[in-house]
Structure formats: C-alpha cells, structure tokens
Design a protein around this motif. Structure first.
Motif, PDB file in Angstrom:
ATOM      1  N   THR A 179       0.818  -1.207  -0.009  1.00  0.00           N
ATOM      2  CA  THR A 179      -0.004  -0.010  -0.094  1.00  0.00           C
ATOM      3  C   THR A 179       0.961   1.160   0.017  1.00  0.00           C
ATOM      4  OG1 THR A 179      -0.160  -0.146   2.526  1.00  0.00           O
ATOM      5  CG2 THR A 179      -1.876  -1.047   1.139  1.00  0.00           C
ATOM      6  N   ASP A 227     -12.774  -3.937   6.936  1.00  0.00           N
ATOM      7  CA  ASP A 227     -12.773  -2.887   7.878  1.00  0.00           C
ATOM      8  C   ASP A 227     -11.859  -1.555   7.566  1.00  0.00           C
ATOM      9  OD1 ASP A 227     -10.090  -3.670   8.056  1.00  0.00           O
ATOM     10  OD2 ASP A 227     -10.696  -5.076   9.914  1.00  0.00           O
ATOM     11  N   GLY A 228     -11.641  -1.047   8.577  1.00  0.00           N
ATOM     12  CA  GLY A 228     -10.661   0.340   8.515  1.00  0.00           C
ATOM     13  C   GLY A 228      -9.168   0.031   7.950  1.00  0.00           C
ATOM     14  N   GLN A 229      -8.723  -1.048   8.079  1.00  0.00           N
ATOM     15  CA  GLN A 229      -7.693  -1.390   7.693  1.00  0.00           C
ATOM     16  C   GLN A 229      -7.486  -2.312   6.165  1.00  0.00           C
ATOM     17  OE1 GLN A 229      -4.731  -2.390  10.875  1.00  0.00           O
ATOM     18  NE2 GLN A 229      -6.422  -2.322  12.362  1.00  0.00           N
ATOM     19  N   LEU A 230      -8.709  -2.345   5.602  1.00  0.00           N
ATOM     20  CA  LEU A 230      -8.862  -3.105   4.445  1.00  0.00           C
ATOM     21  C   LEU A 230      -8.847  -4.585   4.628  1.00  0.00           C
ATOM     22  CD1 LEU A 230      -6.401  -0.855   2.278  1.00  0.00           C
ATOM     23  CD2 LEU A 230      -8.891  -0.401   2.756  1.00  0.00           C
ATOM     24  N   ARG A 231      -9.146  -5.107   5.669  1.00  0.00           N
ATOM     25  CA  ARG A 231      -9.072  -6.404   5.883  1.00  0.00           C
ATOM     26  C   ARG A 231     -10.720  -6.871   5.460  1.00  0.00           C
ATOM     27  NH1 ARG A 231      -6.594  -6.632  11.840  1.00  0.00           N
ATOM     28  NH2 ARG A 231      -8.393  -5.116  12.024  1.00  0.00           N
ATOM     29  N   LYS A 285     -14.040  -8.151   6.433  1.00  0.00           N
ATOM     30  CA  LYS A 285     -14.749  -8.382   7.857  1.00  0.00           C
ATOM     31  C   LYS A 285     -15.180  -9.780   8.204  1.00  0.00           C
ATOM     32  CE  LYS A 285     -16.666  -3.795   7.928  1.00  0.00           C
ATOM     33  NZ  LYS A 285     -18.058  -2.888   7.925  1.00  0.00           N
TER      34      LYS A 285
END
Length: 361
Positions: A173, A211-215, A217
C-alpha cells in the motif's frame, strides 16, 4: 475468457450435486448468497500471483486448504494464469507468459501479491528475473482491476520491515495508490480464509466488505479472544504463569505468557488449522498477533500485552471473574462495564429474593 466456473468444473468431471454442495458450503463460510448462480453465469477471472520479499508461507498455506473440492479445482477455478512459484515455466518462458496474460486481460485480472517490495539501494535486495521486484510489481499493477495483499509481508511489511529495516521494505500500500486493495494478513493467513476471499472476489466481481484496515470483515471482524476456548479461564483470572506449571497442564489462559489474542483480529479460534484439528493456543502456545501490524517490533513474543491486564493489578490464579472485569473496566471498554453492572444487579436481586423467601418461610 467466456468459460464460467461451473462449466470448468463440469468439464473436469465434477457432478452437479458436488458443485451445489461446494457452493452451499462456500456460501455458509463467506456469509454470502447466490454463489451457485454467480458461478454458473459469470466468466472466470484470471489471477496473476507475484512473489516479493517473503518465505512463500502464504502459498504453502493456500495449497493446503481443505475446503471441499479445493484440492481438485481451486487452482483451475481461479484461472491462475501466472504464479512464478507454482508454474512449470521458467526464464524467458516465464516472462513471456506474464506479458501475454497482462496484454490479453488488461484491466480485467486480479493481482495477488505475496511478499513485500524493498526500496533500499534501488530494490537490489529482491531481484526476480533479473529486475527489482518493485519494478515488476508496479508493472503488473497497472492493468489489474483489484489487488490482494497476501499475508503480513504484503499487508504490513512483516519481519522484512523489522528495525532497523536495512532493505527499506514496505507494505504494497506504500507503493500502489490507485487500485482497490484488500489485505489478508497473517504469517501465513489461514488457507480457508485465502480461498474464501478469492472465491468471493471471483464469484461476485467485487471486494468483500472490509474494515478500516482493508481486511475482510467476514474473517477479521472479531478478536481471537472472543471465541477462544480458554476465555473462561481469562474471565476467572486463571492464568499460565510459566509453560511447565500446573496452570499450563490444566489448560489455563495463556495471557501472562504472551498471548495477544485480546488484541488480534483473525479467525484462528473459529476456523483453526490443519483441517480444523488445532491452532497455536490449543497446542499450548500463545497467539503472537501475526496478523496485526508491527507485531514483530513490539517486544518479546512471550511478554504479556500490558494494555489488557497490567501486572500491577496483581491478579493471581484465584482471582474471581468480577475482579478481572472490574480491573479491565477502563481498558477493555463499555461492554465489560455493562457486564459488571448487570452482574451486580443480578446479585442484588438474588439477595432480595433470598431475603423474601426466608421471611416467607
């Protein structure tokens, strides 16, 4: 590429019944619907899989998935068009195969990246095919419609970026800014998580909710601690103090010997490993938080996480659940506060009922 996943499976001898069984189990594991319809109607999407600075543990994990039919069809199902670790071609044939796939499916392939790029000394620390990996990564990313960061190396940099990081390794990233990226961290990730994510993407032609860390959910939405079978011992204040003590033999919580389950988001405690036989905590080893960023630079793997249960509280094996809950109140959050309050109210009501019953008797 006009062939659908269903047509490919049928061509390889998979029965309609087995196909529907595969779809139903896949839908259940992904929390998704209409898997069968999508796989019957959508054309297969090619995948280019690259390897940077890493140990290949993600590939080793992926090919050991026990998901139904995966051993027979997963590599064909995803149309793995290029993977310099698994493919037979090498040298010029390898390079030409990559260029042919990129040209034929420009803008319509998924790029899966295992390992981190390194920027130090113009990338000389990782040279596949005679060129720095960073060049190969950026070249392949141009025509990709989406990118998967496999494992903690591609997602966070992992031990390649451990201080002082002489190779100047970075997560993907940091170098790719114009493409949708999904992180699937872990060292390595759980194989069923990997096959689940890529099946979802190829079936629905979109990234799963992240989620907010691109993982995703669906696999990283809960802490390992939330579904750990040793959780009851944590709540009761029953901890392993050292690996050969009586607590270890009785299966007590591994928090004090370094378990990072309370701060780690992954599916290990739910899906487990090796055909769901076991996972590290079940085998007596604490979670290292290998799917979390910077886990390699946060001190000893066997030192407990101080933000969850500071040693100054002095809670021993005989501590009660309420005592642990009250001590962790300001750290773990409002959920514990509600639980403690509810417990207090329940005890008060119980005393009143007992008092009334005693008076009546």
């Amino acid at each position: 590429m006009t062939e659908t996943n269903y047509e490919m499976m049928r061509r390889q001898g998979v029965s309609r019944r087995s196909f529907l069984k595969f779809c139903s189990l896949t839908a259940a594991s992904l929390g998704a619907a209409d898997i069968a319809h999508a796989m019957e109607t959508k054309p297969r999407t090619p995948v280019i899989w690259l390897h940077g600075l890493e140990c290949t543990c993600c590939t080793e994990s992926f090919i050991r998935s026990y998901h139904p039919l995966v051993k027979d069809v997963i590599l064909s199902m995803i149309s793995l068009a290029y993977d310099d670790t698994l493919m037979a071609a090498a040298g010029e044939q390898d390079h030409q195969a990559l260029e042919d796939v990129m040209k034929k499916f420009d803008g319509n392939y998924i790029l899966a990246v295992e390992g981190s790029p390194c920027l130090g000394d113009d990338g000389v620390f990782c040279i596949p095919g005679g060129k720095p990996f960073i060049e190969k990564l950026l070249h392949c990313a141009k025509g990709a419609k989406a990118i998967i960061a496999w494992g903690s190396c591609a997602s966070w940099g992992c031990i390649n970026t451990a201080k002082p990081n002489p190779t100047h390794s970075v997560p993907i990233t940091d170098v790719i800014k114009d493409k949708p990226i999904i992180r699937v961290p872990g060292c390595p990730p759980i194989p069923e998580v990997m096959t689940g994510v890529i099946t979802y993407m190829l079936t629905y032609d979109r990234l799963p909710p992240v989620d907010g860390q691109l993982r995703p959910k669906m696999f990283y939405g809960q802490r390992i601690h939330d579904k750990c079978y040793r959780r009851a011992h944590f709540d009761a204040g029953q901890f392993v103090e050292k690996f050969d003590d009586i607590g270890a033999k009785l299966g007590y919580c591994l928090y004090k010997v370094g378990c990072k389950g309370p701060i780690t988001y992954n599916s290990c405690s739910a899906i487990r490993w090796n055909e769901a036989i076991s996972w590290p905590v079940q085998s007596g080893h604490p979670c290292l938080a290998c799917s979390e960023a910077d886990f390699w630079d946060k001190g000893s793997f066997y030192a407990h996480e101080p933000t969850i249960l500071p040693p100054s509280w002095g809670l021993g094996i005989q501590a009660t659940a309420d005592r642990v809950g009250l001590a962790a109140l300001g750290v773990v959050g409002a959920a514990i506060a509600v639980h403690v309050a509810a417990s207090a109210v329940a005890r008060a009501k119980s005393k009143e009922v007992n008092k009334d019953m005693g008076a009546n008797l």
